[in-house]
Scaffold this active site. Structure first.
Site, PDB file in Angstrom:
ATOM      1  N   CYS A   1       0.779  -1.134   0.094  1.00 56.76           N
ATOM      2  CA  CYS A   1      -0.123  -0.087  -0.107  1.00 56.76           C
ATOM      3  C   CYS A   1       0.753   1.363   0.033  1.00 56.76           C
ATOM      4  O   CYS A   1       2.136   1.166  -0.338  1.00 56.76           O
ATOM      5  CB  CYS A   1      -0.839  -0.151   1.252  1.00 56.76           C
ATOM      6  SG  CYS A   1      -2.032  -1.547   1.593  1.00 56.76           S
TER       7      CYS A   1
ATOM      8  N   ILE B   1      -3.989  -7.339  -1.448  1.00 60.75           N
ATOM      9  CA  ILE B   1      -3.345  -8.583  -2.024  1.00 60.75           C
ATOM     10  C   ILE B   1      -3.656  -9.870  -1.066  1.00 60.75           C
ATOM     11  O   ILE B   1      -3.906 -10.998  -1.752  1.00 60.75           O
ATOM     12  CB  ILE B   1      -1.605  -8.504  -1.921  1.00 60.75           C
ATOM     13  CG1 ILE B   1      -1.430  -7.119  -2.517  1.00 60.75           C
ATOM     14  CG2 ILE B   1      -1.016  -9.447  -2.156  1.00 60.75           C
ATOM     15  CD1 ILE B   1      -1.350  -7.236  -3.906  1.00 60.75           C
TER      16      ILE B   1
ATOM     17  N   GLY C   1       3.175  -3.289   2.818  1.00 61.94           N
ATOM     18  CA  GLY C   1       4.340  -4.393   2.771  1.00 61.94           C
ATOM     19  C   GLY C   1       3.916  -5.721   2.794  1.00 61.94           C
ATOM     20  O   GLY C   1       2.385  -5.703   2.719  1.00 61.94           O
TER      21      GLY C   1
END
Length: 611
Positions: free
Chosen positions: A2, A52, A75
């Site tokens: 992000c 994700i 991350g």
């Protein structure tokens, strides 16, 4: 994966919503799947989401935890499932399938030490309500960015420099860093950026901000550990260990709720990663794995034949991008804006086009081979350090084998020795090349950095540590992050999984370079799954670009001249008597590119120079 934002008002006043929204929206490309905010008494967090893992609303950020903590995070923690299992046995209850919640629970359990449990990439800020502090951290090798500045009674942080620039009415060039880049080709070798007063939190460091006192401290939490027992292993055992670690690192990075693919240059590193990933996907019954290759339009640097061999061998779907000269020229400003600071050359554009293609085909996560060269002595400029480490009788034989199994001539190998180990010669050559810089600015250069780099060539371990921490890997990771995230793509790098990196550095050096073969141990480890034509290639290119043809383009030549002539910064630091000489010949492409890049960066970001 992000984008994050944060503003702390040191005067105790609340932060206006418009202020955080403005800098958060600047990085919308990093998180097109959602945005969120948290407002504290005198600070605020912003977040842009690229979904994700756990694509549901449960992954929304900033995320709250047990009414004690709030996080904004960028991350992936690849081992989050293993950590989650440990915490559940301790009685922790989870309400999502995200790694974000695992970070918060880990902080609750282990405090600042939680980061040592993580295997991944991250940049985050956690507000601890009870301790009235904000705990910030950046991953071990700096894969994910964390920039900060102090301005107008504010502490501001973000994923990109351009967010922080919004706080300044005037942007000034950091001349020390700019000259390091121009003269020595150094980037990202300190915690400073090309912009005055804007810094990056260095890799392996935490930043703890005390809200009560408006002070902060920065602490290192990790350093690379060398296991001497690994260096004692036999060649076969070393190969077995490294192969096991590489497969583990790739397997971890396949964890995703969206499509995963791989960059594929056709070289050893990316071919190894893509092949292992494809085989693992087939084992799990997944769909055909995708790989993206950037094809050079120059025959001598065209690696597409190797990429085709690899994809056919591992049953992958191959996507090829082949940008023309006009594509490079039309994207000049876009990539300069994306990278935020002056950079090395047109290969960065090739990488950008690969990420653009990934977005086009819906491949939201891309694996890449970054880090293989730095950890396994893959660059030929490492030969001097390797040969110096050998006893005299082996120096001679390995010198001969280096000539046989590399593309270097005897003259080039000797010049490598001189240039990289004798810092006086290196500095003298650089200063001669850039004699057009005014004396008062030449006095600003820090020769100690080059001296330290040259000294590291006398010890292989010091050289590798220097390459990983300062000289080489930091700017390569920066390029990758900015190019990928500009296209809303997450990249994952198995070779710099911290466990495999420590294994690589602990291996006996004679298995990293052997009989002149660089990355010998990797070649042996993947010899049974890669075609011999790839596993034992001598030449390597990476993202090669048709620079010769680009610099021959008349429109580009005119653009270079115009930008260099009109640059306020260059007009200040260059001795005017040399300007025509610089532009008369287009043979020195490296210098011309640096000057042009500085001039275009200056214009794009409205950068000024303090005289």
């Amino acid at each position: 994966m992000c984008g994050i934002s944060g503003i702390i008002n040191k005067n105790g006043k609340s932060v206006f919503k418009e202020a955080i929204k403005k800098i958060n929206n600047i990085i919308a490309h990093r998180g097109p799947d959602g945005e969120g905010y948290y407002f504290g008494k005198n600070f605020t967090f912003g977040h842009r989401r690229l979904a994700i893992i756990d694509l549901s609303k449960a992954g929304h950020q900033p995320m709250h935890y047990d009414n004690k903590y709030v996080i904004t995070y960028n991350g992936e923690i690849y081992n989050y499932l293993e950590i989650k299992e440990i915490l559940m046995k301790e009685g922790f209850v989870f309400h999502s399938h995200t790694d974000t919640e695992v970070i918060l629970a880990s902080y609750d359990k282990w405090g600042f030490n939680c980061v040592n449990k993580f295997n991944g990439m991250w940049a985050f800020a956690i507000y601890d309500k009870e301790k009235e502090l904000i705990f910030c951290s950046r991953d071990r090798f700096g894969v994910k960015p964390f920039y900060y500045t102090e301005v107008n009674e504010m502490f501001v942080f973000g994923s990109e420099i351009k967010q922080l620039l919004e706080m300044y009415s005037k942007r000034y060039a950091n001349l020390t860093i700019l000259l390091d880049y121009l003269i020595f080709g150094l980037e990202d070798h300190t915690n400073e950026t090309f912009f005055e007063n804007i810094y990056k939190l260095e890799q392996s460091h935490n930043l703890i901000y005390n809200i009560k006192t408006n002070t902060f401290k920065i602490e290192r939490y990790y350093d690379i550990t060398i296991d001497k027992n690994i260096s004692k292993l036999s060649e076969d055992d070393s190969i077995k260990l490294y192969k096991t670690e590489l497969e583990r690192a790739v397997r971890l990075r396949l964890r995703s709720d969206v499509k995963v693919g791989s960059c594929l240059s056709g070289g050893l590193d990316s071919s190894s990663v893509a092949t292992i990933a494809s085989r693992l996907c087939h084992e799990n019954g997944d769909n055909q794995f995708s790989a993206i290759h950037a094809k050079s339009i120059e025959d001598k640097t065209d690696e597409s034949c190797y990429a085709k061999i690899i994809t056919e061998n591992a049953d992958m779907e191959l996507h090829v991008v082949e940008p023309k000269i006009e594509d490079f020229l039309s994207y000049i400003d876009e990539v300069i804006y994306t990278q935020e600071e002056p950079f090395g050359g047109f290969s960065i554009y090739m990488q950008y086009f690969v990420m653009q293609k990934a977005k086009e085909i819906g491949c939201k996560v891309m694996l890449d081979g970054q880090g293989g060269d730095e950890t396994l002595l893959g660059y030929e400029r490492y030969y001097p350090a390797y040969l110096r480490s050998l006893p005299l009788y082996r120096k001679i034989t390995e010198f001969a084998r280096s000539l046989k199994n590399s593309k270097l001539t005897i003259k080039e190998l000797i010049l490598y020795f001189i240039y990289f180990t004798v810092y006086q010669i290196r500095i003298r050559q650089c200063l001669k090349r850039y004699k057009f810089i005014k004396d008062k600015y030449l006095k600003l250069i820090n020769k100690n950095t080059v001296k330290e780099i040259s000294k590291s060539y006398k010890d292989i371990l010091k050289l590798q540590l220097n390459e990983i921490k300062r000289v080489q890997m930091p700017h390569l990771l920066k390029y990758e992050d900015k190019n990928s995230m500009r296209n809303s793509i997450e990249t994952r790098l198995p070779f710099i999984d911290y466990k495999i990196l420590e294994t690589a550095l602990s291996l006996n050096n004679k298995f990293k370079i052997k009989h002149g073969w660089t990355k010998f141990i990797l070649r042996r480890a993947i010899n049974d799954i890669l075609p011999e034509s790839v596993a034992w290639r001598k030449n390597k290119f990476g993202f090669e670009t048709p620079e010769r043809d680009i610099f021959k383009d008349s429109h580009f030549q005119e653009l270079i001249k115009k930008e260099i002539y009109n640059s306020i910064i260059l007009n200040e630091i260059i001795d005017g008597s040399y300007k025509n000489t610089i532009l008369e010949s287009f043979n020195d492409k490296i210098t011309l590119w640096k000057l042009f890049n500085i001039a275009r960066w200056e214009k794009k970001y409205n950068v000024q120079i303090k005289i």
